[in-house]
Each structure stands twice: as C-alpha cells, then as structure tokens.
Design a protein around this motif. Structure first.
Motif, PDB file in Angstrom:
ATOM      1  N   LEU A   1       0.803  -1.231   0.000  1.00  0.00           N
ATOM      2  CA  LEU A   1       0.000   0.000   0.000  1.00  0.00           C
ATOM      3  C   LEU A   1       0.835   1.281   0.000  1.00  0.00           C
ATOM      4  O   LEU A   1       0.504   2.217  -0.727  1.00  0.00           O
ATOM      5  CB  LEU A   1      -0.996  -0.009   1.159  1.00  0.00           C
ATOM      6  N   PRO A   2       1.915   1.380   0.779  1.00  0.00           N
ATOM      7  CA  PRO A   2       2.690   2.625   0.744  1.00  0.00           C
ATOM      8  C   PRO A   2       3.597   2.772  -0.484  1.00  0.00           C
ATOM      9  O   PRO A   2       4.302   3.761  -0.621  1.00  0.00           O
ATOM     10  CB  PRO A   2       3.543   2.579   2.008  1.00  0.00           C
TER      11      PRO A   2
ATOM     12  N   LYS B   1      -1.979   3.009  -8.796  1.00  0.00           N
ATOM     13  CA  LYS B   1      -2.370   3.690  -7.567  1.00  0.00           C
ATOM     14  C   LYS B   1      -1.211   4.508  -7.008  1.00  0.00           C
ATOM     15  O   LYS B   1      -0.044   4.152  -7.171  1.00  0.00           O
ATOM     16  CB  LYS B   1      -2.845   2.689  -6.512  1.00  0.00           C
TER      17      LYS B   1
ATOM     18  N   TRP C   1       0.240   5.108  -0.521  1.00  0.00           N
ATOM     19  CA  TRP C   1      -0.596   5.451   0.627  1.00  0.00           C
ATOM     20  C   TRP C   1       0.288   5.920   1.770  1.00  0.00           C
ATOM     21  O   TRP C   1       1.432   5.463   1.913  1.00  0.00           O
ATOM     22  CB  TRP C   1      -1.386   4.236   1.088  1.00  0.00           C
ATOM     23  N   SER C   2      -0.265   6.767   2.612  1.00  0.00           N
ATOM     24  CA  SER C   2       0.469   7.198   3.807  1.00  0.00           C
ATOM     25  C   SER C   2       0.518   6.037   4.805  1.00  0.00           C
ATOM     26  O   SER C   2      -0.277   5.094   4.730  1.00  0.00           O
ATOM     27  CB  SER C   2      -0.233   8.393   4.455  1.00  0.00           C
TER      28      SER C   2
ATOM     29  N   ASP D   1      -2.863   5.830   6.546  1.00  0.00           N
ATOM     30  CA  ASP D   1      -3.901   5.176   5.739  1.00  0.00           C
ATOM     31  C   ASP D   1      -3.652   3.678   5.607  1.00  0.00           C
ATOM     32  O   ASP D   1      -4.588   2.878   5.602  1.00  0.00           O
ATOM     33  CB  ASP D   1      -3.994   5.822   4.354  1.00  0.00           C
ATOM     34  N   THR D   2      -2.390   3.296   5.495  1.00  0.00           N
ATOM     35  CA  THR D   2      -2.038   1.877   5.394  1.00  0.00           C
ATOM     36  C   THR D   2      -2.449   1.130   6.657  1.00  0.00           C
ATOM     37  O   THR D   2      -3.091   0.076   6.588  1.00  0.00           O
ATOM     38  CB  THR D   2      -0.527   1.718   5.138  1.00  0.00           C
TER      39      THR D   2
END
Length: 168
Positions: free
Chosen positions: A129-130, A136, A139-140, A143-144
């Motif tokens: 995710l990051p 995409k 992500w921070s 948020d992750t």
C-alpha cells in the motif's frame, strides 16, 4: 540455468518477518519456511505480461482472472524446480486467501488458510500500500495502518494482524 531474482517487495516482506516471528512464537523451522515463502510468494507473476503488471487503470475481468493465477503459477514454478518443504509451498499458494473466504485461488477461510500464508498476507499488504504503483499512488503510513485495521477478521487473521500492529 537462470538465476532467480527476488523483487525488492519480496525482500521487504521477508525483512518484516523477523520480529513478527518472535511475537507469534514460531518454531525455527517455521521461521525458515516463512522467510523462503516470503521471498518466493510472487514468482508466479513472472509469466504475466509486463503491460498487465504496469497497467494504470482498472483490470478487465479477464485480466483480473489472469492475475489471480499467479499464486498457483508460483507454486508450480518452485515445485518443479526446487524441492521446498510443504509449509513453504502451501504459504506461496495461499498468500491471497482471505480470512472471510473471499480470497483466491481456492476460497479458503479462517484457519483453513495455512498460518504462514496468513502472516505473509498481512506483510504483503503493509508493504504494497505505501508503494506507488502505475495503478495507484503511494498510501500514507496512517492510511495503510487504517486499511489493515479495517481488514481485521475480513482479509486478515485477527491474531496475526494484532501481533503485527503491536509491533508498529
């Protein structure tokens, strides 16, 4: 014979496991199996077209189905060329299964999913995710971690996720 190259993503996941191994009280043999499975979990993506892996937009149903085959391709690839123990093979094959049964490739749920696969799943998402991908943005950290928490009991084994989050 070609040398198997390990992606930085797989190396990152393997590095995340060292403290989690201890928190989950894994045996030495399980720790070794988990490390190997983490390094090899995505080798089944090698036969996929690079254009599919780099696609910026949503996947078509056919493309998604093709991508969902990578855990089985990884299993068959390593099974045919390496003599890996059963726990490594089962973790590779099941790393996209979900606690609630909505994962793939076999739709396993809960404790039907091998423990090592459940561990890799949490670390896989935490690392992915990051990371910015063509499809995409990155992500921070906040948020992750929130996404992981939302997945507790749905995508992720609550015990494994809680142990992972306790280490953060």
């Amino acid at each position: 014979m070609p040398v198997l190259q390990i992606a930085p993503h797989a190396e990152s996941i393997a590095a995340l496991l060292s403290t989690l191994n201890r928190a989950l009280h894994l045996s030495s043999s399980d720790q070794t199996a988990l490390h190997l499975a983490a390094l090899l979990h995505d080798v089944g993506k090698r036969p996929l077209p690079q254009a599919l892996l780099d696609k910026a937009g949503p996947l078509t149903p056919a493309e998604r189905q093709l991508l969902k085959q990578h855990p089985e391709w990884a299993l068959h690839g390593v099974q045919d060329s390496l003599k890996l123990p059963a726990p490594v093979r089962s973790a590779i094959a099941a790393h996209h299964e979900r606690w609630d049964g909505r994962g793939y490739p076999r739709g396993l749920q809960g404790e039907e999913i091998p423990l090592l696969a459940r561990i890799i799943s949490v670390c896989d998402v935490y690392d992915a995710l990051p990371s910015a991908r063509p499809y995409k943005p990155a992500w921070s950290q906040t948020d992750t971690l929130a996404a992981l928490r939302r997945g507790r009991g749905l995508a992720f084994d609550p015990v494994v996720l809680d142990a992972f989050l306790d280490l953060r």
